[in-house]
Design a protein around this motif. Structure first.
Motif, short mmCIF file in Angstrom:
data_model
loop_
_atom_site.label_atom_id
_atom_site.label_comp_id
_atom_site.label_asym_id
_atom_site.label_seq_id
_atom_site.Cartn_x
_atom_site.Cartn_y
_atom_site.Cartn_z
N ARG A 136 18.78 -25.86 7.82
CA ARG A 136 18.75 -26.96 8.82
C ARG A 136 20.19 -27.25 9.26
O ARG A 136 21.03 -27.55 8.40
N ARG A 165 21.76 -28.28 19.86
CA ARG A 165 20.98 -27.11 19.43
C ARG A 165 20.49 -26.37 20.66
O ARG A 165 20.17 -26.97 21.69
N HIS A 198 17.42 -23.67 21.89
CA HIS A 198 16.13 -23.16 21.42
C HIS A 198 15.85 -21.84 22.08
O HIS A 198 16.37 -21.55 23.15
N GLU A 236 17.94 -22.86 17.13
CA GLU A 236 16.90 -23.36 16.22
C GLU A 236 15.52 -22.91 16.70
O GLU A 236 15.29 -22.75 17.90
N GLY A 259 12.64 -26.38 13.85
CA GLY A 259 13.95 -26.87 13.42
C GLY A 259 14.68 -25.93 12.48
O GLY A 259 15.80 -26.22 12.07
N THR A 260 14.09 -24.79 12.14
CA THR A 260 14.77 -23.85 11.25
C THR A 260 15.91 -23.15 11.98
O THR A 260 15.76 -22.75 13.14
N PHE A 261 17.04 -22.98 11.29
CA PHE A 261 18.20 -22.30 11.88
C PHE A 261 17.90 -20.83 12.08
O PHE A 261 17.47 -20.16 11.14
#
Ligand SMILES: Nc1ncnc2c1ncn2[C@@H]1O[C@@H]2COP(=O)(O)O[C@H]3[C@@H](O)[C@H](n4cnc5c(N)ncnc54)O[C@@H]3COP(=O)(O)O[C@H]2[C@H]1O
Ligand SMILES: Nc1ncnc2c1ncn2[C@@H]1O[C@@H]2COP(=O)(O)O[C@H]3[C@@H](O)[C@H](n4cnc5c(N)ncnc54)O[C@@H]3COP(=O)(O)O[C@H]2[C@H]1O
Lengths: 127, 127
Positions: free
Chosen positions: B39, B79, B81, B102, B106-108
């Protein structure tokens, strides 16, 4: 271009502890190395200085006083000239955070940063 | 995009001396701060760490052990996406050396660097 008068720099003969203090106070990761403040000789960074004082376990800060910028700096610095194109600046900036601009007679004129190039590209794409 | 598995990172609770060693060993100026490695919580840099230990005259390295990454990191990290456009990445990269990508949950996923954006732009301009 950031004009020479607004560019943080050090000289090749400066001690590394002085160079690290200039880098910390300026807030920049890397800055140009200028002979007599007007001839580009290379670039110096927090990365290059910290690399040179990383002992086995400790960061040996006292080693900095005895070494000079010229021993640690990166001397591979392509120069940009006033008549060079945006394409050349774009190409060189792919692998360097900033570029040094020189006059015909070799005098340092200033820096072109990646953010300036990205800003130009962004403005161009919006049309 | 540089996939997460190839990204150097630290955790918010890590001590600053550990973070500085990771930064020096990786050779990078700044790296992401990831909670449990997945995260995004912020970014940490040599600049932020050195700033925090600059005493009146000396660089007080021994102060690093008692402080954590979370105290010094920059938490303002936009972030990106997977479905975001190149224009958005270009716009955000004007003032940041890299962007964190991300997933929906929400995971990196990885990093987009300025050099990758500049390379894409350069290839596009050559046509
Ligand atoms: N005081 C400040 N105010 C606003 N934004 C700041 C800032 N310091 C850093 N940044 C932002 O962070 C980016 C990376 O800075 P860094 O110091 O690693 O990397 C910098 C630094 O090594 C060098 N640089 C920039 N301005 C300089 C100056 N006046 N004198 C000497 N070196 C400079 O050029 C690199 C690329 O600069 P760029 O602008 O593309 O990219 C900068 C800029 O977007
Ligand atoms: N080991 C290496 N091999 C080849 N070239 C290298 C390199 N280390 C640095 N460079 C070059 O220098 C630029 C600035 O690196 P910096 O560490 O200040 O700034 C880096 C670093 O803070 C971060 N970064 C890049 N790759 C990373 C990774 N795998 N893990 C964590 N952070 C990374 O993203 C910033 C921008 O990277 P970008 O590629 O646009 O820009 C890089 C790249 O052009």
């Amino acid at each position: 271009m950031i004009p020479a008068v607004n560019v943080a720099y050090v000289e090749p003969h400066h001690a590394l502890d002085h160079a690290l203090l200039i880098l910390i106070k300026s807030g920049y990761s890397a800055i140009p190395v200028l002979e007599r403040g007007e001839r580009v000789r290379g670039t110096i960074s927090k990365t290059l200085i910290l690399d040179s004082i990383l002992g086995l376990e400790q960061i040996e800060v006292d080693k900095l006083r005895d070494r000079q910028v010229a021993e640690v700096m990166n001397a591979d610095v392509p120069r940009l000239h006033a008549q060079d194109t945006m394409m050349k600046a774009l190409e060189l900036s792919i692998s360097r955070p900033f570029l040094c601009v020189e006059a015909e007679d070799g005098t340092f004129l200033g820096l072109v940063t990646r953010s300036a190039i990205l800003e130009r590209v962004h403005a161009y794409c919006r049309w």
